[in-house]
Design a protein around this motif. Structure first.
Motif, PDB file in Angstrom:
ATOM      1  N   GLU A 159       0.997  -1.477  -0.046  1.00  0.00           N
ATOM      2  CA  GLU A 159       0.359  -0.054  -0.028  1.00  0.00           C
ATOM      3  C   GLU A 159       1.234   1.090  -0.142  1.00  0.00           C
ATOM      4  OE1 GLU A 159      -3.179  -0.475  -0.793  1.00  0.00           O
ATOM      5  OE2 GLU A 159      -3.433  -2.385   0.006  1.00  0.00           O
TER       6      GLU A 159
ATOM      7  N   LEU B 245       3.350   7.497  -8.449  1.00  0.00           N
ATOM      8  CA  LEU B 245       3.624   5.831  -8.495  1.00  0.00           C
ATOM      9  C   LEU B 245       4.227   5.858  -8.367  1.00  0.00           C
ATOM     10  CD1 LEU B 245       1.618   6.094 -12.149  1.00  0.00           C
ATOM     11  CD2 LEU B 245       0.487   5.097 -10.400  1.00  0.00           C
TER      12      LEU B 245
ATOM     13  N   THR C  10       4.664   5.604  -4.335  1.00  0.00           N
ATOM     14  CA  THR C  10       4.009   4.353  -3.632  1.00  0.00           C
ATOM     15  C   THR C  10       4.467   2.824  -3.590  1.00  0.00           C
ATOM     16  OG1 THR C  10       2.529   4.150  -5.336  1.00  0.00           O
ATOM     17  CG2 THR C  10       1.331   5.656  -2.920  1.00  0.00           C
TER      18      THR C  10
ATOM     19  N   ARG D 183       4.290   1.140  -6.914  1.00  0.00           N
ATOM     20  CA  ARG D 183       4.017   1.030  -7.820  1.00  0.00           C
ATOM     21  C   ARG D 183       5.071   1.174  -9.714  1.00  0.00           C
ATOM     22  NH1 ARG D 183      -0.010   3.135  -4.901  1.00  0.00           N
ATOM     23  NH2 ARG D 183      -1.676   0.880  -4.377  1.00  0.00           N
ATOM     24  N   ARG D 184       5.275   1.300  -9.601  1.00  0.00           N
ATOM     25  CA  ARG D 184       5.879   2.183 -11.675  1.00  0.00           C
ATOM     26  C   ARG D 184       7.522   1.908 -10.236  1.00  0.00           C
ATOM     27  NH1 ARG D 184       5.040   6.845 -15.249  1.00  0.00           N
ATOM     28  NH2 ARG D 184       2.664   4.841 -15.721  1.00  0.00           N
TER      29      ARG D 184
ATOM     30  N   PRO E 170       9.524  -1.685  -7.736  1.00  0.00           N
ATOM     31  CA  PRO E 170       9.195  -2.636  -7.389  1.00  0.00           C
ATOM     32  C   PRO E 170       8.761  -3.746  -7.391  1.00  0.00           C
ATOM     33  CG  PRO E 170       8.115  -0.881  -9.358  1.00  0.00           C
ATOM     34  CD  PRO E 170       9.905  -0.825  -9.326  1.00  0.00           C
TER      35      PRO E 170
ATOM     36  N   ARG F 104       8.211  -7.956  -6.707  1.00  0.00           N
ATOM     37  CA  ARG F 104       6.566  -9.081  -7.131  1.00  0.00           C
ATOM     38  C   ARG F 104       7.082 -10.705  -7.128  1.00  0.00           C
ATOM     39  NH1 ARG F 104       7.197  -4.690 -11.090  1.00  0.00           N
ATOM     40  NH2 ARG F 104       5.471  -3.334 -11.211  1.00  0.00           N
TER      41      ARG F 104
ATOM     42  N   ARG G 142       2.594  -7.307  -7.723  1.00  0.00           N
ATOM     43  CA  ARG G 142       3.541  -6.537  -6.250  1.00  0.00           C
ATOM     44  C   ARG G 142       3.496  -6.834  -4.861  1.00  0.00           C
ATOM     45  NH1 ARG G 142       2.528  -1.815  -4.763  1.00  0.00           N
ATOM     46  NH2 ARG G 142       0.491  -1.458  -5.309  1.00  0.00           N
TER      47      ARG G 142
END
Length: 510
Positions: free
Chosen positions: A197, A246, A249, A251-252, A271, A273, A278
Motif C-alpha cells: 500500500e 506512482l 507508492t 507501483r512504478r 517494485p 513482485r 507486487r
C-alpha cells in the motif's frame, strides 16, 4: 571488447533480449551485492556448445561485484577465469536443474567462514520454454558469534526478493525505469522498504537523515511515502511530475527528486513482485543538496561565460562597423585597404567568439567555423573575379585557446591567396583555394594538426619578395600562439602553404 560482450554478443543460443537483459543486470547488480553483503560472480559456459550440451562443459566468470556494505571475500579479479573445481558441481546443478544450490562450509577458518549460493537465471526461449542463460554465485561470510541487526536482516530480505525476481528474469526491468537523474542513490545512501500500500515498514538511518533535510521530522515507519511527498508539495508549492505518486507508492520503477527548504533528495523506487504480483517496494534515497547547489553554480557560471562571449562578439562587430564607416570617409586607397584588412581580422575574431558562445565544452568542433571563414575570407578579398574554396578532412575537436589564432592564420592566408593570386590575364577569372587537414597521433599519444593550403594562382614572386603585415601576423601567431611551424612553396602552378601545430590544452600552452 569486454569478456561479457565477447561471450554473449552474437551467441547463437541466446536471444538479443537475453543479452540486453544480462547487460542490464550486471550494470545494476551492485545494488544486489550491497543488500546481500556478498561478492557476486556471473558464470557462463566457456563454449557456445556448452550452453546446451553438458559434455566437457566448464564455466567462465563474465562479471564480478564486490559489496560496499561489508568486506570483500574475493580480493582477486576473477573475470575471464575458468571456474574452480570445488564450485563447478554447484554451478552445474544450478544450470541443469534450474534450482538454487547452497554449498556447505567451504573450509575457511573461523570467523571468516564463507558460504556460496548458486542461483540460476532462467528466461523463456523463442517457444516460451524456460532455459538457463547464466548462473550467479553469491559468496558471503558467516559469523556464528554475531547476531544480525534489524538493518542487516532487512537488507538480506530485500536481496532475497530481488534475487528471486532476477532468477525469473523480472529484474531489472530497464524499460520502465528512467535513469536520467545524476547522483543515483546506492544502498548505503539510504533505504526505505514499503508494503503493497506504499506504507514505510523500514527506514535505514541514512534514509531518516535524508528526509530530515527536507523537513520530515516525525517517525517514518508506518507513514505513507506518497503522503509525505504530498505534504512537501503543499508546503513548498513545487509542481511535480504527475507520475511521481506512482513512484512514491512503489507501483512504478523510476527515479525522481523531492525538494524542500533548500534541500534536495533523489529517490529510486524498485517494485518487488512475486509471480507477477507486487507485494512490496524498495526506495533508495540520497541527499544531493550539495550536488544540486554545485550544479546551479556551474550553470550560473556557464551562463555568465556565454554572455561574456556574446558581448565580446557584439563589441567586435561594433568595432568592425566603425572601421567600415571610417574607411568610407578616407581618400587614400592604401588607407582604405588597411582598414578593410583590419575589419576582416576583427570579424574573424568575432565569429570565433560567436561559436564559443554556443557551448562551453572543453573542446570546440571547428569544421563548420572554418568552412565559413574560408568562404568569407574569399568573398571579402575578391572583386570582379571568383574564388572557390574547399575543405578536405576534418579538424575535429580542438581546444578553445587554439581556435582563434588558427582562424586568423587561415583567414589571412586565404585572403592573401585571393588578393594576389590572379594573373594579369583578363580570362583568369577563377581561383581555387583548397585546405587539407589531417590529425596525427604519435606513439606517445600526442596529437598534431597537419594543414596544407593550396591555390592555383600565379604563385609568389621569384625575387625580392617580402611578406607583408598580414603574413608577418601569420608567422607570429603560428610560432607564438600555436607553437607550430609554417612554410611557403611556390611554383607556376600555384602556392602551397604547409602548417604544422601540436594540439595542446591551455595548461600545456601556458
Amino acid at each position: 571488447m569486454s569478456v561479457l560482450s565477447d561471450r554473449l554478443d552474437n551467441n547463437p543460443h541466446l536471444l538479443s533480449s537475453d543479452v540486453e537483459w544480462i547487460h542490464a543486470l550486471v550494470s545494476d547488480w551492485q545494488l544486489l551485492s550491497d543488500l546481500a553483503f556478498s561478492d557476486l560472480v556471473l558464470w557462463f559456459p566457456h563454449t557456445e556448445d556448452g550452453v546446451i550440451a553438458a559434455q566437457d562443459r566448464s564455466y567462465v566468470a563474465l562479471a564480478q561485484a564486490r559489496p560496499s556494505t561489508t568486506q570483500t571475500l574475493i580480493h582477486r579479479d576473477v573475470v575471464g577465469d575458468r571456474i574452480r573445481a570445488d564450485l563447478k558441481p554447484m554451478v552445474e546443478r544450478a544450470w541443469v536443474a534450474q534450482v538454487e544450490t547452497n554449498s556447505s562450509d567451504q573450509g575457511q577458518p573461523s570467523p571468516g567462514r564463507m558460504r556460496v549460493t548458486a542461483v540460476p537465471l532462467v528466461r523463456p526461449d523463442a517457444h516460451g520454454r524456460p532455459r538457463t542463460v547464466a548462473v550467479i554465485t553469491m559468496h558471503f561470510s558467516v559469523s556464528a558469534l554475531r547476531t544480525p541487526s534489524r538493518l542487516e536482516l532487512t537488507y538480506r530480505r530485500c536481496a532475497a526478493d530481488l534475487l528471486s525476481m532476477a532468477a525469473e528474469g523480472a529484474w531489472p526491468d530497464s524499460s520502465h525505469e528512467f535513469t536520467g537523474y545524476s547522483g543515483a542513490p546506492r544502498v548505503g545512501d539510504g533505504l526505505l522498504r514499503l508494503d503493497a500500500e506504499g506504507q514505510i515498514t523500514f527506514a535505514s538511518p541514512n534514509a531518516v537523515s535524508a528526509l530530515l533535510r527536507l523537513g520530515v521530522n516525525d517517525t517514518l515507519e508506518g507513514r505513507s511515502l506518497a503522503g509525505i511527498g504530498a505534504e512537501l508539495q503543499r508546503a513548498t508549492g513545487v509542481v511535480v511530475d504527475e507520475s511521481q505518486p506512482l513512484m512514491l507508492t512503489g507501483r512504478r520503477a523510476m527515479r525522481a527528486e523531492l525538494e524542500a527548504h533548500g534541500a534536495a533528495v533523489t529517490l529510486r523506487s524498485i517494485p518487488l513482485r512475486r509471480e507477477g504480483k507486487r507485494f512490496a517496494a524498495l526506495v533508495l534515497c540520497r541527499d544531493v543538496t550539495e550536488l544540486r547547489r554545485r550544479d546551479k553554480q556551474l550553470m550560473s557560471k556557464d551562463a555568465t561565460i556565454k554572455e561574456i562571449h556574446h558581448r565580446v562578439k557584439n563589441n567586435l562587430q561594433t568595432v568592425s562597423a566603425l572601421l567600415r564607416m571610417q574607411s568610407r570617409r578616407m581618400d587614400s586607397q592604401e588607407g582604405r585597404e588597411g582598414l578593410r584588412r583590419a575589419m576582416r581580422r576583427v570579424e574573424t575574431i568575432a565569429m570565433v567568439h560567436n561559436s564559443l558562445s554556443q557551448g562551453l565544452e572543453d573542446t570546440v568542433d571547428v569544421d563548420e567555423l572554418m568552412r565559413r571563414q574560408l568562404r568569407l575570407a574569399a568573398e571579402m578579398a575578391e572583386s570582379d573575379r571568383t574564388a572557390v574554396t574547399e575543405l578536405v578532412g576534418s579538424f575535429g575537436q580542438l581546444p578553445p585557446d587554439m581556435v582563434t589564432p588558427l582562424a586568423l592564420v587561415l583567414t589571412e592566408i586565404v585572403a592573401n591567396a585571393v588578393e594576389h593570386g590572379f594573373s594579369d590575364d583578363p580570362e583568369h577569372k577563377t581561383i581555387r583555394v583548397s585546405l587539407r587537414v589531417d590529425r596525427h597521433t604519435d606513439a606517445a599519444g600526442r596529437q598534431r594538426l597537419d594543414i596544407e593550403l593550396t591555390d592555383d594562382g600565379v604563385g609568389l614572386p621569384q625575387e625580392g619578395w617580402e611578406p607583408g603585415l598580414g603574413l608577418q601576423i601569420v608567422k607570429t601567431l603560428v610560432r607564438g600562439e600555436l607553437s607550430g611551424s609554417i612554410a611557403w612553396d611556390s611554383s607556376p602552378a600555384g602556392t602551397k602553404v604547409t602548417l604544422r601545430a601540436p594540439i595542446l590544452g591551455s595548461e600545456e600552452r601556458s
